[in-house]
Enzyme design. Sequence first.
Site, PDB file in Angstrom:
ATOM      1  N   THR A 203       0.824  -1.209   0.000  1.00  0.00           N
ATOM      2  CA  THR A 203       0.000   0.000   0.000  1.00  0.00           C
ATOM      3  C   THR A 203       0.862   1.265   0.000  1.00  0.00           C
ATOM      4  OG1 THR A 203      -0.140  -0.038   2.420  1.00  0.00           O
ATOM      5  CG2 THR A 203      -1.891  -1.175   1.195  1.00  0.00           C
ATOM      6  N   GLN A 206       2.026   7.633  -3.715  1.00  0.00           N
ATOM      7  CA  GLN A 206       2.659   7.875  -5.021  1.00  0.00           C
ATOM      8  C   GLN A 206       4.170   7.991  -4.899  1.00  0.00           C
ATOM      9  OE1 GLN A 206       1.027  11.000  -7.522  1.00  0.00           O
ATOM     10  NE2 GLN A 206       3.041  11.463  -8.402  1.00  0.00           N
ATOM     11  N   THR A 288      -3.867   6.569  10.154  1.00  0.00           N
ATOM     12  CA  THR A 288      -4.799   6.226   9.080  1.00  0.00           C
ATOM     13  C   THR A 288      -4.188   5.223   8.095  1.00  0.00           C
ATOM     14  OG1 THR A 288      -4.080   8.269   7.985  1.00  0.00           O
ATOM     15  CG2 THR A 288      -6.177   8.334   9.169  1.00  0.00           C
ATOM     16  N   GLY A 289      -2.883   5.341   7.829  1.00  0.00           N
ATOM     17  CA  GLY A 289      -2.240   4.376   6.944  1.00  0.00           C
ATOM     18  C   GLY A 289      -2.251   2.973   7.522  1.00  0.00           C
ATOM     19  N   ASP A 290      -2.082   2.882   8.843  1.00  0.00           N
ATOM     20  CA  ASP A 290      -2.110   1.581   9.518  1.00  0.00           C
ATOM     21  C   ASP A 290      -3.516   0.981   9.482  1.00  0.00           C
ATOM     22  OD1 ASP A 290       0.623   2.069  10.287  1.00  0.00           O
ATOM     23  OD2 ASP A 290      -0.147   3.365  11.868  1.00  0.00           O
TER      24      ASP A 290
END
Length: 369
Positions: A203, A206, A288-290
């Site tokens: 995940t 960019q 939030t990425g986790d």
Amino acid sequence: MSVSVWVLCPSVLWLDSDFTLTENTLDCGLGIAALRAVLNTKPAFVLRGLCSVFYSNFMHEMECRVLSIQSHVVRGYVGNKSASFPLQVLGFEVDSINSVQFSNHTGYSHWKGQVLTADELHVLYEGIKLNNVHHYDYVLTGYTRDTSFLEMVVDIVQELKRANPNLVYVCDPVLGDHGSMYVPENLHPVYKNKVVPVADIITPNQFEAELLTGKNISTEKDAVEVMDLLHKMGPDTVVITSSDLPSRLGDRFLVSLGSQRTLMPDGTKSTQRVRMEIPKVDAVFVGTGDLFAAMLLAWTHHYPNDLKTACEKTFSVMHHVIKRTISYAHELAGPGRKPSPPQLELRMVQSKADIEDPAIVMEATVLSL
């Protein structure tokens, strides 16, 4: 609720038993071993007052176990604190190894804590092995700053995959964002040459996708080519979580893209690519990425060959959690005041229902490229 099980097989075997059913547990005097034996006889069975599909799904989820190697905070939600609760809510068993243990995330004015070394990680894993409880269906990893720790993670993943070739490794290759790295540069070759090749789902944002492939993304076609390059490096599922590409819905939206290779019955591989438009939120969130990586793990598990649905579920969960968090933060901060890091901690427990069954508010477009 009390229900009876009737088991019908060629010899007309009857098995009557009382089950106690609660929201998340199923208890039976027969014990799990006996239940498995019943299931292995491949009978046609009917649960009076309860759908047999739920029963079989429940038994399947009981067996699904995740090893999550991420950071831990006492207060708030980041790393394992962001991943464990949502996965458990969705029926996964989660074994957590805390790569760091901090009082809170580092966006606060002050923080204290300890960092786990590669040797200490190895000791913990050896303890699991000695007890012969090291069978996992998934490994989930996120942020780390140490090359030796990351290389030890790779060694563990490879060993676990030898024990279970069907194990899925979900990796958030945290390197940086917006053109700059926020981990030591010597982690880049470790991710590129060792981590990504053993990962099944990644995940990157960019910047991270560009860094791993050496190719810039200026157009949607560039993004597809970058995802194809990442596929060739190892992972069958790639989701670029955010990009600078222009959104068709205007400058208040971010663009995310995903690609999934699926092995077909005839041995060929089919690729599904999707694009999503994500509303921007004027706030800085941590964890939030986790949460995203954990939810992608969960929903690709439920929809293994349907990236469109898995992404719609994942991004919808994110939308509900963030919307609830920002609303609560502004309420605490007061009119005209910027919310503080403590006020912006994710409203995870309060979002339990949305995590379990998210209303779909994000729809993915299947790309024809």
